[in-house]
Design an enzyme around this catalytic site. Structure first.
Site, short mmCIF file in Angstrom:
data_model
loop_
_atom_site.label_atom_id
_atom_site.label_comp_id
_atom_site.label_asym_id
_atom_site.label_seq_id
_atom_site.Cartn_x
_atom_site.Cartn_y
_atom_site.Cartn_z
N ASP A 174 25.01 0.50 -8.06
CA ASP A 174 24.93 0.72 -6.61
C ASP A 174 23.65 1.48 -6.23
O ASP A 174 22.85 1.85 -7.09
CB ASP A 174 26.20 1.49 -6.18
CG ASP A 174 26.70 1.06 -4.81
OD1 ASP A 174 25.90 0.55 -4.00
OD2 ASP A 174 27.90 1.26 -4.53
N GLU A 207 22.17 -3.38 -4.03
CA GLU A 207 21.18 -2.62 -3.25
C GLU A 207 21.27 -2.99 -1.78
O GLU A 207 20.47 -2.50 -0.98
CB GLU A 207 19.81 -2.91 -3.89
CG GLU A 207 18.65 -2.13 -3.40
CD GLU A 207 17.96 -2.83 -2.24
OE1 GLU A 207 17.06 -2.22 -1.65
OE2 GLU A 207 18.32 -3.99 -1.90
N TRP A 208 22.25 -3.82 -1.44
CA TRP A 208 22.59 -4.19 -0.06
C TRP A 208 21.51 -5.00 0.67
O TRP A 208 21.53 -5.11 1.90
CB TRP A 208 22.96 -2.95 0.77
CG TRP A 208 23.72 -1.91 0.04
CD1 TRP A 208 24.81 -2.12 -0.77
CD2 TRP A 208 23.47 -0.50 0.00
NE1 TRP A 208 25.25 -0.95 -1.31
CE2 TRP A 208 24.44 0.07 -0.85
CE3 TRP A 208 22.52 0.32 0.60
CZ2 TRP A 208 24.49 1.43 -1.11
CZ3 TRP A 208 22.56 1.67 0.34
CH2 TRP A 208 23.54 2.22 -0.51
N GLY A 209 20.52 -5.49 -0.07
CA GLY A 209 19.50 -6.32 0.57
C GLY A 209 18.39 -5.53 1.23
O GLY A 209 17.45 -6.10 1.78
N ASP A 230 28.14 -4.07 3.07
CA ASP A 230 29.46 -4.45 2.56
C ASP A 230 30.18 -5.45 3.45
O ASP A 230 30.06 -5.43 4.68
CB ASP A 230 30.35 -3.19 2.46
CG ASP A 230 29.92 -2.29 1.33
OD1 ASP A 230 28.82 -2.50 0.77
OD2 ASP A 230 30.67 -1.36 1.00
#
Ligand code: GLA
Length: 420
Positions: A174, A207-209, A230
């Protein structure tokens, strides 16, 4: 790391030593060339080469259970994956997300929660393996995980070795509490650490983009990378985090963010639009069927996030639809893309290894609509005659030329293959 580097250096030294002893220029040359090419292709031959050639499939604790993880939960979920037929349908990884870890000991080794995991992580991984499944775990590139547990920063090689000793097959890594860290360098470092352990471990970049990981994820040895924030268990939503920052997204928001990313995915390296919410209660069966179909056409990792021990027959049939799963897992590894959009109506299509196409006809709107799928939209000339099969009805719909059309329910899909 010391162990592995020591070993590889020894091998190279031996090879080089032999070349010198032979005193035969031609052999010297052959050995030297093989040494140099070995070095040049070292990356390709690393222990993690050849992982995730199709999008990973499995279960992860987070979407349904959050921090409420335990040894018993993981064992019973592994049992359920086998009993429900999900293992037979291709699901493989059982991944514990955040909150399994509580501290580091005096040597800096990561410590699992002794109350929740009384037999330790190795025994749990052994159990998962004994069911013919693979075992995954979660950490974070920063100082702390998103739930405030100890992160991996500064302990990458130590953790890599620990995971290998435990028998970890998959690491979700994460991006919370990373302050000024560089994303690309941080993920390259953990990949190096995992490889140095000598165990092949899938690396899931979470890394959520934010830093466009599709541009560098493959290069740093990531096998999948999150493209967005998320997912949340809603058809359409943007839910702010408690600190006011943006956002968790419903299925449609996540879907829209995938447009244009398709060329970055392929065998061993996938865009990850986040885990499945199928069966978690916030959407209708029709919407869950759409969610699953869209993830399959996107060649997305299929990581179930519901309670596999208590599934309704409808949810079970969605998660184990082998015809839809075959589209996701097609060995060509092409990600599908949006080929047509007209207000609430969309067509997503994916080329398959045998030259045929899979297509999802999506109705985002609130009333039933007819959607025409034209051969030209999926790269076929109109005169081509092709058979159409409905992957949810499990029915051949006949042979068509030029186009095929279907009436699609609100928030629903019709998913077909078109085979010339
Ligand atoms: C982040 C990730 C989620 C989950 C949680 C755990 O929000 O994006 O998928 O792993 O952290 O805290």
């Amino acid at each position: 790391m010391a162990v592995l580097h020591g070993t590889s250096r020894r091998i190279h030294n031996t090879r080089f030593g032999q070349a010198i002893k032979m005193k035969q220029p031609i052999w010297t040359l052959v050995v030297l060339v093989s040494f140099l090419t070995g070095t040049m292709f070292a990356q390709k031959d690393s222990v993690s080469a050849g992982l995730a050639l199709t999008p990973p499939m499995g279960f992860n604790t987070w979407n349904r259970f959050g921090c409420n993880v335990s040894d018993e939960l993981v064992r019973t979920m592994a049992d359920a994956m086998v009993k429900s037929g999900m293992k037979d349908a291709g699901y493989q990884y059982i991944v514990i997300d955040d909150c399994w870890q509580v501290s580091r000991n005096a040597n800096g080794n990561i410590v699992a929660d002794p109350q929740r995991f009384p037999s330790g992580i190795k025994a749990l991984a052994d159990y998962v393996h004994s069911q013919g499944l693979k075992f995954g775990i979660y950490s974070d590139a920063g100082s702390k995980t998103c739930a405030g547990r100890p992160g991996g920063r500064g302990h990458e090689f130590q953790d890599g070795l620990q995971y290998a000793v435990w028998g970890v097959d998959y690491l979700k890594y994460d991006w919370c509490n990373t302050t000024t860290q560089d994303a690309q360098a941080s993920y390259a470092l953990i990949r190096e650490a995992l490889d140095a352990s000598g165990r092949p471990i899938v690396l899931s970049i979470c890394e959520w983009g934010t830093a466009k990981p599709w541009l560098w994820g493959k290069g740093v040895g990531g096998n999948l990378w999150r493209t967005t924030g998320d997912v949340t268990d809603k058809w359409e939503a943007q839910v702010k985090w408690p600190d006011g920052s943006c956002c968790a997204f419903g299925v449609l928001g996540i879907l829209d963010a995938q447009v244009g990313l398709e060329s970055y995915a392929g065998p061993g390296h996938w865009n990850d639009p986040d885990m499945l919410e199928v069966g978690n209660g916030g959407m209708s069966t029709t919407e869950y069927r759409s969610h699953f179909s869209l993830w399959a056409i996107l060649a997305a990792p299929l990581i179930a996030g519901n309670d596999l021990r208590n599934m309704t027959p409808e949810i079970h049939d969605i998660l184990t639809n082998k015809e839809v799963i075959a589209v996701d897992q097609d060995p060509l590894g092409r990600e599908g893309r949006r080929v047509w959009k007209d207000r609430d109506l969309e067509i997503w299509a994916k080329q398959l290894q045998d030259g045929s196409r899979a297509a999802v006809l999506l109705n985002r709107g609130s009333s039933e609509q007819k959607i025409p799928l034209k051969w030209e939209q999926i790269g076929y000339p109109g005169h081509l005659s092709a058979t159409v099969r409905d992957l949810w009805a499990h029915k051949d719909l006949g042979t068509c030329t030029v186009e095929f059309s279907a009436v699609v329910a609100p928030h629903g899909v019709v998913m077909v293959t078109v085979r010339p």
